[in-house]
Design a protein around this motif. Structure first.
Motif, PDB file in Angstrom:
ATOM      1  N   GLN A  62       0.838  -1.197   0.000  1.00  0.00           N
ATOM      2  CA  GLN A  62       0.000   0.000   0.000  1.00  0.00           C
ATOM      3  C   GLN A  62       0.876   1.252   0.000  1.00  0.00           C
ATOM      4  OE1 GLN A  62      -3.371   0.078  -0.288  1.00  0.00           O
ATOM      5  NE2 GLN A  62      -3.277  -2.145  -0.474  1.00  0.00           N
ATOM      6  N   GLN A  63       0.405   2.302  -0.641  1.00  0.00           N
ATOM      7  CA  GLN A  63       1.093   3.585  -0.603  1.00  0.00           C
ATOM      8  C   GLN A  63       0.995   4.157   0.816  1.00  0.00           C
ATOM      9  OE1 GLN A  63       2.789   5.269  -3.155  1.00  0.00           O
ATOM     10  NE2 GLN A  63       2.618   3.238  -4.081  1.00  0.00           N
ATOM     11  N   PRO A  64       2.005   4.848   1.297  1.00  0.00           N
ATOM     12  CA  PRO A  64       1.958   5.386   2.661  1.00  0.00           C
ATOM     13  C   PRO A  64       0.790   6.336   2.908  1.00  0.00           C
ATOM     14  CG  PRO A  64       4.171   5.583   1.736  1.00  0.00           C
ATOM     15  CD  PRO A  64       3.275   5.104   0.645  1.00  0.00           C
ATOM     16  N   ASP A  65       0.382   7.072   1.897  1.00  0.00           N
ATOM     17  CA  ASP A  65      -0.724   8.016   2.074  1.00  0.00           C
ATOM     18  C   ASP A  65      -2.089   7.378   1.817  1.00  0.00           C
ATOM     19  OD1 ASP A  65      -0.480   7.688  -0.655  1.00  0.00           O
ATOM     20  OD2 ASP A  65      -0.421   9.833  -1.126  1.00  0.00           O
ATOM     21  N   SER A  67      -3.294   6.258  -1.005  1.00  0.00           N
ATOM     22  CA  SER A  67      -3.875   6.653  -2.290  1.00  0.00           C
ATOM     23  C   SER A  67      -3.828   5.561  -3.342  1.00  0.00           C
ATOM     24  CB  SER A  67      -3.151   7.891  -2.826  1.00  0.00           C
ATOM     25  OG  SER A  67      -1.793   7.573  -3.099  1.00  0.00           O
ATOM     26  N   PHE A  69      -1.723   1.446  -4.445  1.00  0.00           N
ATOM     27  CA  PHE A  69      -0.828   0.354  -4.090  1.00  0.00           C
ATOM     28  C   PHE A  69       0.193   0.168  -5.194  1.00  0.00           C
ATOM     29  CE2 PHE A  69      -4.368  -1.463  -6.386  1.00  0.00           C
ATOM     30  CZ  PHE A  69      -3.780  -2.363  -7.262  1.00  0.00           C
ATOM     31  N   THR A  70       1.286  -0.485  -4.855  1.00  0.00           N
ATOM     32  CA  THR A  70       2.345  -0.784  -5.810  1.00  0.00           C
ATOM     33  C   THR A  70       2.491  -2.289  -5.911  1.00  0.00           C
ATOM     34  OG1 THR A  70       3.513   1.243  -5.245  1.00  0.00           O
ATOM     35  CG2 THR A  70       4.774  -0.450  -6.370  1.00  0.00           C
ATOM     36  N   GLN A 114       7.333  -3.101 -12.044  1.00  0.00           N
ATOM     37  CA  GLN A 114       6.674  -2.418 -10.939  1.00  0.00           C
ATOM     38  C   GLN A 114       5.681  -1.395 -11.474  1.00  0.00           C
ATOM     39  OE1 GLN A 114       9.275  -0.097  -8.323  1.00  0.00           O
ATOM     40  NE2 GLN A 114       8.321  -1.157  -6.611  1.00  0.00           N
ATOM     41  N   THR A 116       2.609   1.397 -10.011  1.00  0.00           N
ATOM     42  CA  THR A 116       1.869   2.038  -8.923  1.00  0.00           C
ATOM     43  C   THR A 116       0.478   2.351  -9.455  1.00  0.00           C
ATOM     44  OG1 THR A 116       3.873   2.948  -7.972  1.00  0.00           O
ATOM     45  CG2 THR A 116       1.797   3.985  -7.337  1.00  0.00           C
ATOM     46  N   LYS A 118      -3.245   3.893  -8.638  1.00  0.00           N
ATOM     47  CA  LYS A 118      -3.946   4.828  -7.752  1.00  0.00           C
ATOM     48  C   LYS A 118      -5.405   4.415  -7.587  1.00  0.00           C
ATOM     49  CE  LYS A 118      -0.584   7.778  -7.152  1.00  0.00           C
ATOM     50  NZ  LYS A 118       0.022   7.949  -5.860  1.00  0.00           N
TER      51      LYS A 118
END
Length: 193
Positions: A62-65, A67, A69-70, A114, A116, A118
């Motif tokens: 998960q993205q830290p904010d 918003s 995932f990666t 990779q 990302t 949103k």
């Protein structure tokens, strides 16, 4: 000697019988397992590919904010078992026919794919979520013409569940002629006299 000259002459006319690789293109079979790839437009981030990966080559973080995932595929760890492709519910995972995987030891940590991805806001409540891919929504809701797949796919699971409940509640009998169904509870436990 005549047999040898006959074979030599035939080989000269037909040309080489081997592939010209590495000096030219070579034949790649359609079902060759080259490397795992993910389609970010179809990926829902459900994690089934990660759980089914025998080599542990797939990571979803998960993205830290919050918003999005990666998703990361470590090509150096992938054992090409194709279980990620087999179990992916949306068809986002696939195995390409790109078999060019030779690399130096120094490049082993650079061999990754990779993406990302949103999240988008739900059209009803605004909660961040990943919409259902259009092709999957069309397939899921093809049986019911009352459901707009384009609108429904952009709803979060909770809002889809509420809409489903409203739709199903409308189908319940509402006429006064029908008697209510009584629920009879029986106890299997013995009673004391």
């Amino acid at each position: 000697m005549a047999g040898f000259l006959k074979v030599l002459f035939r080989n000269l006319l037909e040309g080489p019988s081997t592939d010209p690789f590495p000096l030219g293109e070579t034949f790649t079979p359609d079902r060759l397992r080259g490397r795992a790839v993910v389609d970010p437009d179809l990926c829902m981030g459900c994690g089934i590919c990660r759980h089914s990966c025998a080599a542990g080559a797939i990571h979803i973080g998960q993205q830290p904010d919050g918003s999005g995932f990666t998703i990361t595929i470590w090509q150096n760890s992938c054992c090409l078992c194709a279980s990620c492709r087999h179990y992916c519910p949306t068809g986002a995972m696939s195995i390409s026919t790109d078999w060019h995987s030779a690399h130096t030891q120094a490049e082993k940590y650079n061999r990754l794919e990779q993406h990302t991805i949103k999240y988008e806001p739900c059209v009803v409540c605004g909660a961040l979520m990943r919409p259902i891919p259009k092709a999957l929504a069309d397939k899921l809701y093809a049986w019911n013409t009352e459901i707009d797949p384009e609108f429904t796919r952009k709803m979060c699971p909770k809002c889809r569940q509420i809409e489903d409940a409203k739709r199903n509640a409308c189908m319940l009998p509402t006429t006064a002629d029908e008697a209510p169904v009584e629920l009879v509870v029986t106890s299997a436990a013995p009673t004391k006299d």
